[in-house]
Design a protein around this motif. Sequence first.
Motif, PDB file in Angstrom:
ATOM      1  N   ALA A 156      -8.545 -62.780  45.238  1.00 26.64           N
ATOM      2  CA  ALA A 156      -8.758 -64.216  45.359  1.00 26.64           C
ATOM      3  C   ALA A 156      -7.686 -64.870  46.227  1.00 26.64           C
ATOM      4  CB  ALA A 156      -8.743 -64.853  43.963  1.00 26.64           C
ATOM      5  N   ALA A 157      -7.964 -66.097  46.606  1.00 29.36           N
ATOM      6  CA  ALA A 157      -6.981 -66.946  47.274  1.00 29.36           C
ATOM      7  C   ALA A 157      -6.693 -68.093  46.327  1.00 29.36           C
ATOM      8  CB  ALA A 157      -7.539 -67.471  48.597  1.00 29.36           C
ATOM      9  N   ASP A 166      -3.687 -63.824  42.754  1.00 32.14           N
ATOM     10  CA  ASP A 166      -4.115 -62.875  43.775  1.00 32.14           C
ATOM     11  C   ASP A 166      -5.379 -62.138  43.355  1.00 32.14           C
ATOM     12  OD1 ASP A 166      -1.817 -63.296  45.504  1.00 32.14           O
ATOM     13  OD2 ASP A 166      -0.658 -62.282  43.936  1.00 32.14           O
ATOM     14  N   LEU A 167      -5.514 -61.909  42.063  1.00 30.24           N
ATOM     15  CA  LEU A 167      -6.665 -61.197  41.517  1.00 30.24           C
ATOM     16  C   LEU A 167      -7.180 -61.935  40.291  1.00 30.24           C
ATOM     17  CD1 LEU A 167      -5.118 -57.603  41.478  1.00 30.24           C
ATOM     18  CD2 LEU A 167      -6.649 -58.524  43.213  1.00 30.24           C
ATOM     19  N   LEU A 168      -8.476 -61.870  40.084  1.00 30.73           N
ATOM     20  CA  LEU A 168      -9.098 -62.351  38.857  1.00 30.73           C
ATOM     21  C   LEU A 168      -9.910 -61.201  38.289  1.00 30.73           C
ATOM     22  CD1 LEU A 168     -10.378 -65.837  40.052  1.00 30.73           C
ATOM     23  CD2 LEU A 168      -8.424 -65.392  38.547  1.00 30.73           C
ATOM     24  N   VAL A 169      -9.755 -60.964  36.992  1.00 30.74           N
ATOM     25  CA  VAL A 169     -10.533 -59.920  36.341  1.00 30.74           C
ATOM     26  C   VAL A 169     -11.151 -60.481  35.063  1.00 30.74           C
ATOM     27  CG1 VAL A 169      -9.123 -58.052  37.284  1.00 30.74           C
ATOM     28  CG2 VAL A 169      -8.594 -58.934  35.025  1.00 30.74           C
ATOM     29  N   GLU A 170     -12.347 -60.026  34.767  1.00 37.82           N
ATOM     30  CA  GLU A 170     -13.007 -60.406  33.520  1.00 37.82           C
ATOM     31  C   GLU A 170     -12.944 -59.208  32.578  1.00 37.82           C
ATOM     32  OE1 GLU A 170     -17.075 -62.580  31.958  1.00 37.82           O
ATOM     33  OE2 GLU A 170     -17.005 -61.817  34.002  1.00 37.82           O
ATOM     34  N   GLU A 227      -4.849 -54.627  47.178  1.00 41.68           N
ATOM     35  CA  GLU A 227      -5.952 -53.675  47.065  1.00 41.68           C
ATOM     36  C   GLU A 227      -5.671 -52.526  46.104  1.00 41.68           C
ATOM     37  OE1 GLU A 227      -4.809 -54.968  49.891  1.00 41.68           O
ATOM     38  OE2 GLU A 227      -6.525 -55.871  50.887  1.00 41.68           O
ATOM     39  N   PRO A 228      -4.479 -51.893  46.138  1.00 39.09           N
ATOM     40  CA  PRO A 228      -4.251 -50.803  45.174  1.00 39.09           C
ATOM     41  C   PRO A 228      -4.302 -51.274  43.722  1.00 39.09           C
ATOM     42  CG  PRO A 228      -2.610 -50.719  46.934  1.00 39.09           C
ATOM     43  CD  PRO A 228      -3.367 -52.004  47.095  1.00 39.09           C
ATOM     44  N   VAL A 229      -3.810 -52.464  43.464  1.00 37.35           N
ATOM     45  CA  VAL A 229      -3.864 -53.010  42.104  1.00 37.35           C
ATOM     46  C   VAL A 229      -5.322 -53.274  41.720  1.00 37.35           C
ATOM     47  CG1 VAL A 229      -3.137 -54.887  40.581  1.00 37.35           C
ATOM     48  CG2 VAL A 229      -1.550 -54.000  42.318  1.00 37.35           C
ATOM     49  N   GLY A 257      -5.963 -64.034  35.235  1.00 32.43           N
ATOM     50  CA  GLY A 257      -5.431 -64.261  36.564  1.00 32.43           C
ATOM     51  C   GLY A 257      -4.188 -63.405  36.731  1.00 32.43           C
ATOM     52  N   ILE A 258      -4.084 -62.712  37.862  1.00 33.15           N
ATOM     53  CA  ILE A 258      -2.983 -61.768  38.074  1.00 33.15           C
ATOM     54  C   ILE A 258      -2.283 -62.084  39.381  1.00 33.15           C
ATOM     55  CG2 ILE A 258      -2.385 -59.326  38.357  1.00 33.15           C
ATOM     56  CD1 ILE A 258      -5.039 -58.718  36.818  1.00 33.15           C
TER      57      ILE A 258
END
Length: 156
Positions: free
Chosen positions: A103-104, A108-112, A85-87, A77-78
Motif C-alpha cells: 500500500a501507499a 506499507d502493507l495491509l493484511v487481513e 516485497e519479501p515481507v 497495518g504493517i
Amino acid sequence: MAKKKATAATLDDVSKAIIEQLQQDGRRSYGAIAKAVGLSEAAVRQRVQRLQDSGVMQIVAVTDPLELGFPRQAMVGIKVEGPMEPVADELATYEEIIYVVIAAGAYDLLVEVVCEDDDHLLDIISQRIRTIHGVIATETFMYLNLKKQTYSWGVR
C-alpha cells in the motif's frame, strides 16, 4: 516460462461478459453462460479455463468465517524498513492471512487475518508477523461487524 497475465485491455467483450455472469452466480452452468454470451458451451468452458489459468479470475466458495469457527477477524497495518516485497511474500504464506496488499500511505502493507480467537490473533501478530525481518511496526484493526463484502464489481 511464465504465463502472460491478461489485463483489462486484452479481455474482449465476450470474456468480460463471461466474468460478469460468474460474478452474479459462480455456479452458473456453462450452458446458461453460453446462451447469455452467444457462444457454444465448449467455447465458454475453454474461455473460463483460460481466464483461470491466466490468473484473471478464480472460482471459489466464499464463506462466512464466523460460521466456520473463525470469530476473530482483523486488518493489520504493517510498516516495513527496506524492501516490502519479501515481507509481503512471507505474509502471503500464512494460512490465517487471507489478503495481502502493498500500500501507499501510513502503512506499507495491509493484511487481513482470520483467527480462532484473540490468543490466536495475538500469536500471529506477536510471534509471526513482528518477527519477520524488516517489520518495524504494526497496528491492528479488529472487525466488530461486517456490513458489506461483495465480489460482483463488474468489469471495465
